[in-house]
Enzyme design. Structure first.
Site, PDB file in Angstrom:
ATOM      1  N   HIS A 135      40.061  36.785  38.989  1.00  0.00           N
ATOM      2  CA  HIS A 135      38.151  35.313  39.840  1.00  0.00           C
ATOM      3  C   HIS A 135      37.544  35.118  38.755  1.00  0.00           C
ATOM      4  O   HIS A 135      36.858  34.319  38.066  1.00  0.00           O
ATOM      5  CB  HIS A 135      37.280  36.141  40.385  1.00  0.00           C
ATOM      6  CG  HIS A 135      36.574  37.242  39.365  1.00  0.00           C
ATOM      7  ND1 HIS A 135      36.842  39.018  38.882  1.00  0.00           N
ATOM      8  CD2 HIS A 135      35.528  37.363  38.707  1.00  0.00           C
ATOM      9  CE1 HIS A 135      36.482  38.963  38.893  1.00  0.00           C
ATOM     10  NE2 HIS A 135      35.031  38.263  38.163  1.00  0.00           N
ATOM     11  N   ASP A 165      42.641  41.075  41.948  1.00  0.00           N
ATOM     12  CA  ASP A 165      42.343  40.185  40.944  1.00  0.00           C
ATOM     13  C   ASP A 165      42.721  40.223  39.463  1.00  0.00           C
ATOM     14  O   ASP A 165      41.750  40.504  39.147  1.00  0.00           O
ATOM     15  CB  ASP A 165      40.812  41.020  40.576  1.00  0.00           C
ATOM     16  CG  ASP A 165      39.541  39.882  40.423  1.00  0.00           C
ATOM     17  OD1 ASP A 165      40.007  38.945  40.255  1.00  0.00           O
ATOM     18  OD2 ASP A 165      38.602  40.545  39.794  1.00  0.00           O
ATOM     19  N   SER A 249      34.803  41.392  33.110  1.00  0.00           N
ATOM     20  CA  SER A 249      35.871  40.798  33.421  1.00  0.00           C
ATOM     21  C   SER A 249      36.861  41.262  32.584  1.00  0.00           C
ATOM     22  O   SER A 249      36.979  40.086  32.840  1.00  0.00           O
ATOM     23  CB  SER A 249      35.335  40.230  34.921  1.00  0.00           C
ATOM     24  OG  SER A 249      34.724  40.588  35.455  1.00  0.00           O
TER      25      SER A 249
END
Length: 406
Positions: A135, A165, A249
């Protein structure tokens, strides 16, 4: 002055002298009694003092004798701060910023659409490889990485995987100075101290370090990647209370050996919850990373069916449409079959209900995928299914997966 006055003064002088003598004697007696009282009361009184009043003597000698009888007393000092700063010095340069650049506006100018973090895990010749989250780089027209000194280097997206992911980037290794090493995430235990390094809230906080512990292992987080409101996959993650914020992230979760045991992912963390950070375990990430690096995609086994969990349909359709026995409540309904797919070649049809796969009972779609993804492309598996109320058996040679297919 008369005779009477003179005698009276002499009398007063003697009286005062006598009184002074009495007061002195009384004071002396009181001091002696007070000293004796303190001497006997002091051992009990010393227990209430906030400090140690032992000034030496027999007690010290007895303590020394006890220490000698039980072995030498050692003072052990653990300098946790030094250990952490040493780990950060070794690893921080391998954690980079990842900049998602997208075209926007009338002139299609390229600008920053978002930033995240990444970990340099490999250097090979003129190339270095970075793992980050899918993402973080989704919909990017260009990607750059930002090194610890602020230098920006163009990056190529080798591949990404929506389900886990994860994404892999390739960059020129000329300016790469550090490479992180993966640790064994299967050995991680709750309570183990960990360090998170990343770029929370953007590159202005690049290289931020937070500390915490492993709060839990093998946490299952439901993932709905195609937005249909149904759970597509249960991601297994590590839970930590180390602060992980937007921008972290793709950053590293590091153990006290300085090894990366997880890739942090805010994508599957709940922003409304405080003190819960989630990280993709290294042992789960490594095979995904290897596939993305070598094939630009994850090579998962593929059956070629559209699916729906049996527990999502009403009892009416279970009996009237699917004609299942009343005691059959678990399984996966075949909603469609792709032409020339492994499922089509195995003879599966619409509204068949798979109840066992590779020798294991199937509860729902997540169960089926979990078993399916332990197999390899080309494996042949046996399965049980119901068709029009009759239980049947079949065999299927698995192909290569179509995105989020069964």
């Amino acid at each position: 002055m008369g005779y009477y006055d003179q005698d009276y003064e002499n009398y007063n002088a003697k009286r005062q002298k006598g009184n002074r003598g009495g007061w002195f004697l009384a004071g002396l007696v009181g001091a002696v009694l007070g000293g004796l009282l303190m001497l006997f009361a002091f051992p009990a009184f010393s227990n209430f003092l906030p400090y140690d009043m032992n000034l030496g003597g027999e007690d010290d000698q007895q303590q020394e004798g006890t220490a000698e009888s039980t072995g030498p007393v050692k003072n052990v000092a653990v300098n946790v701060n030094t250990a952490i700063t040493g780990i950060v010095d070794d690893v921080s340069e391998a954690v980079v910023g990842v900049v998602n650049l997208q075209e926007a506006g009338f002139w299609n100018e390229t600008g920053e659409a978002g930033t995240g973090s990444g970990v340099i895990y490999k250097q090979e010749g003129e190339n270095a490889f970075v793992v980050t989250n899918h993402h973080v780089i989704a919909d990017a027209s260009q990607v750059e990485i930002s090194l610890s000194d602020g230098t920006r280097v163009p990056a190529e997206i080798l591949g990404s995987d929506v389900l886990t992911d994860l994404a892999v980037l390739r960059v020129d290794s000329e300016k790469i100075t550090k490479v992180a090493q993966f640790g064994d995430s299967d050995k991680v235990k709750p309570g183990e101290p960990v360090i998170a390094i990343g770029n929370p809230l953007g590159l202005q906080f690049s290289g931020s370090v937070t500390q915490g512990i492993i709060s839990g292992t093998e946490r299952a987080i439901p993932i709905d990647e195609n937005g249909d409101g149904l759970v597509d996959w249960n991601a297994e993650v590590l839970q930590t209370d180390a602060a992980i914020n937007p921008g972290n992230s793709g950053g590293a979760l590091i153990n006290m050996d300085g090894k990366v045991i997880g890739i942090n992912s805010m994508k599957i963390a709940q922003a409304a919850v405080e003190g819960i950070g989630l990280s993709i375990p290294a042992n789960h990430a490594i095979p995904i990373i290897e596939d993305l690096e070598n094939y630009s995609e994850v090579r998962r086994p593929y059956m070629g069916i559209g699916m729906r969990s049996l527990n999502e349909v009403s009892s009416y359709h279970k009996q009237q449409t699917l004609k299942l026995p009343e005691d059959t409540n678990n399984g996966v309904i075949v909603m469609s079959v792709a032409p020339i797919s492994p499922a089509a070649q195995a003879g599966l049809q619409e509204f068949d209900v798979i109840t066992e796969f590779a020798g294991e009972e199937i509860k729902d779609i997540i169960d089926l995928r979990k078993i399916l993804y332990t197999k390899n492309v080309g494996d042949t598996v046996e399965f049980n299914f119901y068709r029009n109320g009759e239980k049947q058996k079949g065999k299927m040679k698995l192909g290569e997966e179509d995105m989020l297919g069964g």
